[in-house]
Write an enzyme that holds these catalytic residues in place. Structure first.
Site, PDB file in Angstrom:
ATOM      1  N   TYR B 104     -37.771  -3.751  56.944  1.00  0.00           N
ATOM      2  CA  TYR B 104     -37.906  -3.618  58.398  1.00  0.00           C
ATOM      3  C   TYR B 104     -36.779  -4.347  59.106  1.00  0.00           C
ATOM      4  O   TYR B 104     -36.365  -5.431  58.674  1.00  0.00           O
ATOM      5  CB  TYR B 104     -39.229  -4.217  58.882  1.00  0.00           C
ATOM      6  CG  TYR B 104     -40.431  -3.343  58.644  1.00  0.00           C
ATOM      7  CD1 TYR B 104     -40.814  -2.402  59.590  1.00  0.00           C
ATOM      8  CD2 TYR B 104     -41.189  -3.464  57.485  1.00  0.00           C
ATOM      9  CE1 TYR B 104     -41.928  -1.608  59.389  1.00  0.00           C
ATOM     10  CE2 TYR B 104     -42.298  -2.673  57.276  1.00  0.00           C
ATOM     11  CZ  TYR B 104     -42.669  -1.743  58.227  1.00  0.00           C
ATOM     12  OH  TYR B 104     -43.765  -0.953  58.015  1.00  0.00           O
ATOM     13  N   TYR B 143     -42.352  -0.817  49.964  1.00  0.00           N
ATOM     14  CA  TYR B 143     -41.937  -2.229  49.941  1.00  0.00           C
ATOM     15  C   TYR B 143     -43.026  -3.108  49.348  1.00  0.00           C
ATOM     16  O   TYR B 143     -44.203  -2.796  49.453  1.00  0.00           O
ATOM     17  CB  TYR B 143     -41.516  -2.711  51.341  1.00  0.00           C
ATOM     18  CG  TYR B 143     -42.554  -2.622  52.446  1.00  0.00           C
ATOM     19  CD1 TYR B 143     -43.519  -3.612  52.608  1.00  0.00           C
ATOM     20  CD2 TYR B 143     -42.534  -1.561  53.348  1.00  0.00           C
ATOM     21  CE1 TYR B 143     -44.444  -3.541  53.648  1.00  0.00           C
ATOM     22  CE2 TYR B 143     -43.459  -1.482  54.384  1.00  0.00           C
ATOM     23  CZ  TYR B 143     -44.410  -2.470  54.530  1.00  0.00           C
ATOM     24  OH  TYR B 143     -45.315  -2.393  55.548  1.00  0.00           O
ATOM     25  N   ARG B 153     -46.527  -1.397  49.262  1.00  0.00           N
ATOM     26  CA  ARG B 153     -47.042  -0.455  50.253  1.00  0.00           C
ATOM     27  C   ARG B 153     -46.457   0.931  49.967  1.00  0.00           C
ATOM     28  O   ARG B 153     -45.247   1.082  49.780  1.00  0.00           O
ATOM     29  CB  ARG B 153     -46.606  -0.833  51.680  1.00  0.00           C
ATOM     30  CG  ARG B 153     -47.167  -2.094  52.314  1.00  0.00           C
ATOM     31  CD  ARG B 153     -48.657  -2.173  52.481  1.00  0.00           C
ATOM     32  NE  ARG B 153     -49.424  -0.968  52.729  1.00  0.00           N
ATOM     33  CZ  ARG B 153     -49.613  -0.366  53.914  1.00  0.00           C
ATOM     34  NH1 ARG B 153     -49.044  -0.841  54.984  1.00  0.00           N
ATOM     35  NH2 ARG B 153     -50.365   0.708  54.017  1.00  0.00           N
ATOM     36  N   HIS B 158     -45.819   3.752  61.008  1.00  0.00           N
ATOM     37  CA  HIS B 158     -46.866   3.256  61.916  1.00  0.00           C
ATOM     38  C   HIS B 158     -46.849   4.079  63.197  1.00  0.00           C
ATOM     39  O   HIS B 158     -45.776   4.345  63.750  1.00  0.00           O
ATOM     40  CB  HIS B 158     -46.610   1.792  62.267  1.00  0.00           C
ATOM     41  CG  HIS B 158     -46.674   0.856  61.093  1.00  0.00           C
ATOM     42  ND1 HIS B 158     -47.810   0.142  60.778  1.00  0.00           N
ATOM     43  CD2 HIS B 158     -45.755   0.507  60.158  1.00  0.00           C
ATOM     44  CE1 HIS B 158     -47.577  -0.606  59.706  1.00  0.00           C
ATOM     45  NE2 HIS B 158     -46.329  -0.400  59.318  1.00  0.00           N
TER      46      HIS B 158
HETATM   47 FE   LIG Z   1     -45.564  -1.254  57.412  1.00  0.00          FE
END
Ligand SMILES: [Fe+3]
Lengths: 187, 231
Positions: B104, B143, B153, B158
């Protein structure tokens, strides 16, 4: 035709710049009618540890008690520049700061009026469904007749009532759990 | 007693707040049941975010920086509907995701994978009158997240939506079809089994752009209104 709801998921820890940067924690620019107030919401987990990666949203009526929404059809003034929506993430102290105006009262479906309140959403890593709660104002004589507070066990009502600190800032700690667990609502 | 404007979710449609395999939930889930609130104006109104001005670059996450981000370009599109299949017009959608390497663009993300200077991973779009929306982005990577030994994940995007009211607010995650990591992910699995598939986008060959990008369709269903009683 019946469609099945999309399930909720956590906001996670890395919710984004877009989700926060684009939005004001200052809801009421100059010119909006009403009493200016500062709100500080703080967030704690079930063990009383502050939550530094949470997100608060607030939604409220304007000072006349009117929501800026087509389903509020009452003949009350809308304020240009005031939508009534704010969003802010918690900081390293678990706090989120908003400036807004004190909302007016809005009606209750079965009759009468609700005490002035701000509607709140809580999101965080580990929170799988948004937690909805409300903020009321300490000292408001209308609290005694508020139909929502009447649904809440008297012992737990204080979890919904913000108090004014020495500097005039309205503060409401929100506890996801533990001995002072905030009342959350199924809206 | 007045009837609620918006229908209440049935049991089994959303995850339980306390989903112990997801290790953040025990300290972040209320013990007391939520108090059922009859819906007043406070719940049936909500922000339309109508004054938010969106520019076209916000829904194309591949064009927000100087150059093209690395990774597999994809189209993510679908409709925002209510439980009756009626479109939710003009709904604002906000998305965020990691880059193709699984990192991210966020100071809190310390995963040892490269940042992509051409990808921030945030976007917004407004659905049209038929509830249709579209984003151009990069397929996010998986990740690791330390929830348990060897926890990864599955790739996900999202999504955040309001829909018409405070009552219809939803934050969710879109997954990719048949990702093998779904079988090991406590966040995906927090949703009751019968409802999980709703979180998987569908591969959409129709919308795929030849020589350019694959496409996925993700319809989002928000709470519908109760029928208005006849006068
Ligand atoms: Fe996430």
């Amino acid at each position: 035709m019946s469609h099945v709801l999309t399930p909720s998921q956590t906001i996670g820890p890395f919710y984004f710049g877009t989700l926060v940067n684009g939005y004001r924690a200052d809801l009421a620019p100059a010119g909006v009618a009403g009493e200016r107030i500062e709100l500080v919401l703080s967030l704690f987990d079930t063990e009383g540890v502050l939550v530094p990666d949470g997100l608060f949203e607030i939604w409220q009526a304007n000072s006349h008690g009117r929501y800026n929404h087509p389903d509020d059809r009452r003949n009350l003034p809308l304020d240009a520049g005031f939508e009534g929506f704010g969003r802010a993430s918690t900081d390293m102290k678990g706090e989120a700061h908003f400036t807004t105006v004190r909302p007016g009262r809005v009606p209750w479906p079965a009759g009468g009026e609700q005490a002035a309140h701000v509607n709140i959403n809580v999101f965080a890593r580990g929170v799988l469904n948004r937690l909805a709660t409300r903020l009321y104002f300490d000292g408001d004589p209308a609290l005694a007749e508020d139909p929502v507070l009447k649904l809440v066990d008297a012992k737990r009502r204080p979890t919904l009532i913000a108090k004014r600190d020495a500097g005039g800032v309205w503060r409401l700690p929100i506890h996801i759990g533990g001995g002072r667990e905030t009342v959350f609502f199924d809206v | 007693m007045e009837k609620d404007t918006y229908r209440r979710p049935a049991a089994g449609q959303h995850p339980a707040n306390l989903s112990p395999a997801y290790k953040s939930t025990p300290t972040r889930s209320p013990k007391q049941p939520a108090i059922v609130l009859p819906q007043s104006l406070s719940e049936i109104t909500g922000p339309s975010l109508a004054t938010e001005r969106l520019n076209a670059l916000e829904s194309d996450l591949t064009k927000q920086r100087m150059g093209e981000p690395l990774g597999e370009r994809i189209v993510v599109h679908g409709r925002v509907l209510d439980e009756d299949g009626k479109p939710v017009p003009k709904a604002m959608l906000e998305i965020w995701q990691c880059n193709a390497a699984g990192r991210y663009h966020h100071p809190g993300d310390q995963h040892d994978a490269p940042l992509d200077p051409n990808f921030t991973g945030g976007g917004r779009a407004r659905a049209d009158e038929e509830g249709k929306y579209e984003f151009i982005t990069i397929k996010p990577g998986a990740y690791p997240w330390k929830n348990h030994h060897n926890a990864w994940r599955p790739a996900h995007i999202h999504f955040s939506l309001f829909g018409p009211a405070f009552a219809t607010r939803l934050i969710t995650q879109m997954y990719f079809p048949d990702d093998p990591l779904l079988g090991y992910d406590p966040i995906y699995q927090s949703v009751p089994e019968a409802a999980r598939k709703r979180l998987q986008a569908r591969f959409d060959i129709e919308t795929t752009r030849p020589e350019w990008a694959l496409a996925y369709k993700f319809d989002i269903v928000l709470r519908g209104r109760n029928a208005t009683p006849m006068e």
